[in-house]
Write a protein that holds these residues in place. Structure first.
Motif, PDB file in Angstrom:
ATOM      1  N   LEU A 143      36.539 -36.913  19.767  1.00 29.24           N
ATOM      2  CA  LEU A 143      37.031 -36.378  21.032  1.00 29.24           C
ATOM      3  C   LEU A 143      37.405 -37.537  21.954  1.00 29.24           C
ATOM      4  O   LEU A 143      36.742 -37.804  22.950  1.00 29.24           O
ATOM      5  N   SER A 144      38.475 -38.228  21.607  1.00 29.15           N
ATOM      6  CA  SER A 144      38.981 -39.302  22.447  1.00 29.15           C
ATOM      7  C   SER A 144      39.734 -38.717  23.636  1.00 29.15           C
ATOM      8  O   SER A 144      40.147 -37.548  23.607  1.00 29.15           O
ATOM      9  N   PRO A 145      39.950 -39.503  24.703  1.00 33.75           N
ATOM     10  CA  PRO A 145      40.754 -38.998  25.828  1.00 33.75           C
ATOM     11  C   PRO A 145      42.141 -38.541  25.386  1.00 33.75           C
ATOM     12  O   PRO A 145      42.661 -37.550  25.908  1.00 33.75           O
ATOM     13  N   GLY A 146      42.735 -39.248  24.419  1.00 33.63           N
ATOM     14  CA  GLY A 146      44.044 -38.849  23.933  1.00 33.63           C
ATOM     15  C   GLY A 146      44.017 -37.490  23.259  1.00 33.63           C
ATOM     16  O   GLY A 146      44.941 -36.684  23.428  1.00 33.63           O
ATOM     17  N   LEU A 147      42.960 -37.211  22.501  1.00 34.53           N
ATOM     18  CA  LEU A 147      42.850 -35.912  21.838  1.00 34.53           C
ATOM     19  C   LEU A 147      42.632 -34.801  22.863  1.00 34.53           C
ATOM     20  O   LEU A 147      43.190 -33.705  22.734  1.00 34.53           O
ATOM     21  N   VAL A 148      41.834 -35.074  23.903  1.00 38.67           N
ATOM     22  CA  VAL A 148      41.638 -34.082  24.959  1.00 38.67           C
ATOM     23  C   VAL A 148      42.980 -33.716  25.597  1.00 38.67           C
ATOM     24  O   VAL A 148      43.286 -32.541  25.827  1.00 38.67           O
ATOM     25  N   ARG A 149      43.809 -34.740  25.847  1.00 40.13           N
ATOM     26  CA  ARG A 149      45.128 -34.475  26.448  1.00 40.13           C
ATOM     27  C   ARG A 149      46.018 -33.679  25.499  1.00 40.13           C
ATOM     28  O   ARG A 149      46.744 -32.772  25.922  1.00 40.13           O
ATOM     29  N   LEU A 150      45.982 -34.019  24.197  1.00 40.98           N
ATOM     30  CA  LEU A 150      46.784 -33.268  23.228  1.00 40.98           C
ATOM     31  C   LEU A 150      46.332 -31.820  23.161  1.00 40.98           C
ATOM     32  O   LEU A 150      47.159 -30.889  23.095  1.00 40.98           O
ATOM     33  N   LEU A 151      45.022 -31.579  23.194  1.00 40.39           N
ATOM     34  CA  LEU A 151      44.511 -30.216  23.180  1.00 40.39           C
ATOM     35  C   LEU A 151      44.969 -29.453  24.422  1.00 40.39           C
ATOM     36  O   LEU A 151      45.311 -28.263  24.348  1.00 40.39           O
ATOM     37  N   ALA A 152      44.989 -30.139  25.561  1.00 39.84           N
ATOM     38  CA  ALA A 152      45.465 -29.502  26.789  1.00 39.84           C
ATOM     39  C   ALA A 152      46.935 -29.106  26.669  1.00 39.84           C
ATOM     40  O   ALA A 152      47.340 -27.996  27.045  1.00 39.84           O
ATOM     41  N   VAL A 153      47.751 -30.018  26.130  1.00 44.28           N
ATOM     42  CA  VAL A 153      49.176 -29.722  25.944  1.00 44.28           C
ATOM     43  C   VAL A 153      49.366 -28.577  24.957  1.00 44.28           C
ATOM     44  O   VAL A 153      50.173 -27.660  25.176  1.00 44.28           O
ATOM     45  N   ALA A 154      48.614 -28.616  23.850  1.00 46.60           N
ATOM     46  CA  ALA A 154      48.752 -27.577  22.828  1.00 46.60           C
ATOM     47  C   ALA A 154      48.368 -26.208  23.375  1.00 46.60           C
ATOM     48  O   ALA A 154      49.041 -25.203  23.110  1.00 46.60           O
ATOM     49  N   CYS A 155      47.275 -26.159  24.146  1.00 51.20           N
ATOM     50  CA  CYS A 155      46.864 -24.874  24.720  1.00 51.20           C
ATOM     51  C   CYS A 155      47.918 -24.350  25.685  1.00 51.20           C
ATOM     52  O   CYS A 155      48.251 -23.163  25.685  1.00 51.20           O
ATOM     53  N   GLY A 156      48.456 -25.248  26.515  1.00 45.80           N
ATOM     54  CA  GLY A 156      49.477 -24.826  27.466  1.00 45.80           C
ATOM     55  C   GLY A 156      50.739 -24.339  26.795  1.00 45.80           C
ATOM     56  O   GLY A 156      51.322 -23.315  27.185  1.00 45.80           O
ATOM     57  N   ALA A 157      51.172 -25.061  25.763  1.00 43.53           N
ATOM     58  CA  ALA A 157      52.425 -24.710  25.082  1.00 43.53           C
ATOM     59  C   ALA A 157      52.302 -23.402  24.312  1.00 43.53           C
ATOM     60  O   ALA A 157      53.243 -22.590  24.293  1.00 43.53           O
ATOM     61  N   THR A 158      51.152 -23.165  23.684  1.00 42.59           N
ATOM     62  CA  THR A 158      51.017 -21.937  22.887  1.00 42.59           C
ATOM     63  C   THR A 158      50.848 -20.702  23.773  1.00 42.59           C
ATOM     64  O   THR A 158      51.448 -19.656  23.511  1.00 42.59           O
ATOM     65  N   VAL A 159      50.047 -20.815  24.821  1.00 38.74           N
ATOM     66  CA  VAL A 159      49.863 -19.641  25.673  1.00 38.74           C
ATOM     67  C   VAL A 159      51.128 -19.347  26.480  1.00 38.74           C
ATOM     68  O   VAL A 159      51.346 -18.208  26.913  1.00 38.74           O
ATOM     69  N   ALA A 160      51.987 -20.353  26.653  1.00 38.95           N
ATOM     70  CA  ALA A 160      53.257 -20.132  27.363  1.00 38.95           C
ATOM     71  C   ALA A 160      54.109 -19.078  26.666  1.00 38.95           C
ATOM     72  O   ALA A 160      54.916 -18.393  27.316  1.00 38.95           O
ATOM     73  N   ASN A 161      53.923 -18.916  25.348  1.00 41.66           N
ATOM     74  CA  ASN A 161      54.709 -17.924  24.611  1.00 41.66           C
ATOM     75  C   ASN A 161      54.544 -16.514  25.184  1.00 41.66           C
ATOM     76  O   ASN A 161      55.426 -15.667  25.038  1.00 41.66           O
ATOM     77  N   LEU A 162      53.411 -16.252  25.835  1.00 42.11           N
ATOM     78  CA  LEU A 162      53.151 -14.925  26.383  1.00 42.11           C
ATOM     79  C   LEU A 162      53.907 -14.672  27.680  1.00 42.11           C
ATOM     80  O   LEU A 162      54.029 -13.517  28.116  1.00 42.11           O
ATOM     81  N   TYR A 163      54.400 -15.736  28.303  1.00 42.17           N
ATOM     82  CA  TYR A 163      54.908 -15.604  29.671  1.00 42.17           C
ATOM     83  C   TYR A 163      56.387 -15.945  29.820  1.00 42.17           C
ATOM     84  O   TYR A 163      56.929 -15.810  30.916  1.00 42.17           O
ATOM     85  N   TYR A 164      57.029 -16.364  28.749  1.00 45.02           N
ATOM     86  CA  TYR A 164      58.453 -16.691  28.847  1.00 45.02           C
ATOM     87  C   TYR A 164      59.277 -15.519  29.373  1.00 45.02           C
ATOM     88  O   TYR A 164      60.256 -15.699  30.095  1.00 45.02           O
ATOM     89  N   ALA A 165      58.890 -14.303  29.005  1.00 42.10           N
ATOM     90  CA  ALA A 165      59.710 -13.131  29.337  1.00 42.10           C
ATOM     91  C   ALA A 165      59.621 -12.721  30.799  1.00 42.10           C
ATOM     92  O   ALA A 165      60.540 -12.067  31.313  1.00 42.10           O
ATOM     93  N   GLN A 166      58.549 -13.090  31.495  1.00 37.05           N
ATOM     94  CA  GLN A 166      58.304 -12.499  32.814  1.00 37.05           C
ATOM     95  C   GLN A 166      59.443 -12.716  33.819  1.00 37.05           C
ATOM     96  O   GLN A 166      59.854 -11.766  34.478  1.00 37.05           O
ATOM     97  N   PRO A 167      59.986 -13.935  33.970  1.00 36.79           N
ATOM     98  CA  PRO A 167      61.096 -14.068  34.927  1.00 36.79           C
ATOM     99  C   PRO A 167      62.426 -13.539  34.402  1.00 36.79           C
ATOM    100  O   PRO A 167      63.412 -13.503  35.124  1.00 36.79           O
ATOM    101  N   LEU A 168      62.444 -13.130  33.118  1.00 32.03           N
ATOM    102  CA  LEU A 168      63.690 -12.688  32.486  1.00 32.03           C
ATOM    103  C   LEU A 168      63.780 -11.177  32.345  1.00 32.03           C
ATOM    104  O   LEU A 168      64.761 -10.664  31.787  1.00 32.03           O
TER     105      LEU A 168
END
Length: 406
Positions: free
Chosen positions: A11-36
Motif C-alpha cells: 500500500l504505497s502512496p502511489g497505489l493509494v492514488r491509483l485506487l482513488a482514480v480507479a474508484c472514481g473512474a468506475t463509479v462515474a459510469n453510473l452518472y454519465y447520463a444524468q446531464p444528458l
C-alpha cells in the motif's frame, strides 16, 4: 498518510492514488447520463420520465452487482476479479455507445452498472491493506477519488456530449475502463482472500452480519437516506436547468457538478474525524448541512446562486456522512469487509434507485418544489435516526452508573 514498513510494499502512496482514480473512474459510469437525460430523451424519442429510468437502470444494476459480485472479494483473488469485471464494463459501455434504441441503451448502462462495483471491491481492499490507525484516512483518500469521479462525470459527460454527441461519452468511458484494466493488473498486489466459505454460505452470512451488528444497521440507515437524497437531487437537476428560466445546454448543466467538488474535499476531513473518535457528533453536523442545502435549493427556481450554494452544502454533508459510515463499518468485521460493503452499499443503491424514480415522479407531478420537499423528507428521516442513536448512547452511561451505585 505514510504506510508502515510492513505494509509499504502493498500500500504505497502511489497505489493509494491509483485506487482513488480507479474508484472514481468506475463509479462515474453510473452518472454519465444524468446531464444528458433531456438530450437522450429527444434523440431516442422518449419522455423525460422514461429518460430518468436510465439512471434507475444503472443503479439497480449496481445494486445487483453489490449483492452477488462484491461478496466474492472475501473469497477470490481480488486482482483477477477486478480486471475481469472491468473488461465486462468495457463491453457494456460499448453497447450503450452503439444503442439503436432507449431500451438497448438502458441494457448497456445496466451491464456497466453491474460490473462497475469494482469500486466497492477496491475500497474494502484498501481498508484491509491499511494500518489500523490510518484506516479512516486511507478510506477518506480513496473515497475522495470516488466522489470526485461521481461529480466530474457529469461535467466531463456534458462537455464531451456538447462537442461530439452523447454517444461519444460512452466510447470514451469504454476506453478508460480498458486502460484501467492494464494499470490495475500491473499494480495490485496478490493477497490471499480472508474467507474460505462456499459462495452460498458467503451470501447467507451477509444477513447474519446485519442482524448481529447494530452499528452496521444504523449506518445502513444513514447511508440509505444519503443516497436517496443525492439521487433525487442529481436526477432532477437536469430537468430544472434545461427549462426556463435557465434553458442551459448539456455542457453548462455538466459544469454544475464542479460545485459538488467541495463535498469530495470533505472526505479526508471526515476520515480524520473518524480516526479521532468523533463519528457521532460529526454525523449530526453533516446531516444538518444536508438540510441546509435543501433549504437553499428550494430557492433554485429563481436563483442560480442558491442552486450552487445548495449543491456545495448538500454534497459536503452527504459525502461526509458516507465516509463516517464506511470508516465505522470496516472496523466491525475485519474478515468480512466485502460482505459488509455489500450490505451497506447494496442498501444504499436500492434507495438511490428509489430516489431517482421518486425524484423524477415528483418533478413531473409538482415541479422543483416537490423535489425539494422530497429531499428534505429523506434528510429528516436521517436526523430522526441520529436522535434515536443519541438516546441509546446517553442511556448506556446512565445504566452503567446505576449499576455501579448498586
Amino acid at each position: 498518510m505514510v504506510p508502515s514498513a510492513s505494509r509499504a510494499s502493498r500500500l504505497s502512496p502511489g497505489l493509494v492514488r491509483l485506487l482513488a482514480v480507479a474508484c472514481g473512474a468506475t463509479v462515474a459510469n453510473l452518472y454519465y447520463a444524468q446531464p444528458l437525460l433531456d438530450t437522450i430523451a429527444r434523440a431516442l424519442h422518449v419522455s423525460s420520465g422514461v429518460a430518468g429510468l436510465l439512471v434507475t437502470s444503472s443503479q439497480v444494476g449496481y445494486a445487483t452487482g453489490l449483492v452477488f459480485i462484491v461478496p466474492l472479494g472475501d473469497l477470490v483473488d481480488r486482482r483477477r476479479m477486478v480486471c475481469r469485471l472491468l473488461l465486462v464494463t468495457t463491453l457494456g459501455l460499448l453497447l450503450a455507445a452503439i444503442a439503436p434504441s432507449f431500451w438497448v441503451l438502458a441494457l448497456g448502462v445496466g451491464v456497466a452498472g453491474v460490473t462497475s462495483v469494482v469500486a466497492q471491491v477496491l475500497i474494502p481492499f484498501a481498508s484491509e491493506l491499511a494500518d489500523e490507525e490510518d484506516r479512516g484516512s486511507v478510506v477518506g483518500v480513496v473515497m475522495s477519488g470516488l466522489l470526485i469521479g461521481i461529480l466530474l462525470a457529469r461535467t466531463v459527460s456534458g462537455l464531451i456530449a456538447s462537442a461530439a454527441g452523447w454517444r461519444a461519452v460512452y466510447y470514451v468511458g469504454a476506453g478508460l475502463m480498458l486502460s484501467l484494466t492494464v494499470a490495475l493488473w500491473r499494480a495490485l498486489p496478490d493477497v490471499a482472500p480472508p474467507s474460505t466459505l462456499p459462495y452460498r454460505q458467503l451470501l447467507g452470512s451477509i444477513g447474519t452480519l446485519v442482524r448481529r451488528e447494530g452499528a452496521l444497521r444504523r449506518r445502513m440507515a444513514y447511508g440509505a437516506m444519503g443516497m436517496a437524497t443525492f439521487s433525487t437531487l442529481w436526477t432532477t437537476l437536469t430537468f430544472l436547468l434545461s427549462r426556463a428560466p435557465y434553458s442551459y445546454g448539456d455542457a453548462v448543466i455538466g459544469l454544475f457538478g464542479i460545485a459538488g467538488l467541495v463535498g469530495a474535499g470533505s472526505a479526508r476531513f471526515a476520515g480524520r474525524l473518524a480516526d479521532r473518535g468523533l463519528t457521532h457528533r460529526a454525523t449530526l453536523g453533516f446531516w444538518l448541512a444536508v438540510l441546509g442545502g435543501w433549504g437553499l435549493l428550494a430557492l433554485g427556481t429563481s436563483s442560480v446562486v442558491a442552486i450552487i450554494a445548495g449543491l456545495v452544502l448538500l454534497d459536503l454533508g452527504v459525502q461526509g456522512q458516507n465516509i463516517l459510515n464506511q470508516a465505522t463499518i470496516y472496523a466491525l468485521a475485519p474478515d468480512a469487509r466485502s460482505r459488509v460493503t455489500t450490505a451497506y452499499m447494496g442498501n444504499n443503491f436500492l434507495f438511490g434507485a428509489a430516489g431517482s424514480a421518486a425524484g423524477a415522479a415528483a418533478f413531473s407531478a409538482g415541479g422543483w418544489d416537490a423535489v425539494c420537499a422530497l429531499g428534505a423528507g429523506f434528510t429528516l428521516v436521517a436526523l430522526g435516526c441520529w436522535l434515536d442513536e443519541h438516546r441509546r448512547i446517553v442511556a448506556v452511561p446512565a445504566v452503567s452508573s446505576a449499576q455501579s451505585s448498586a
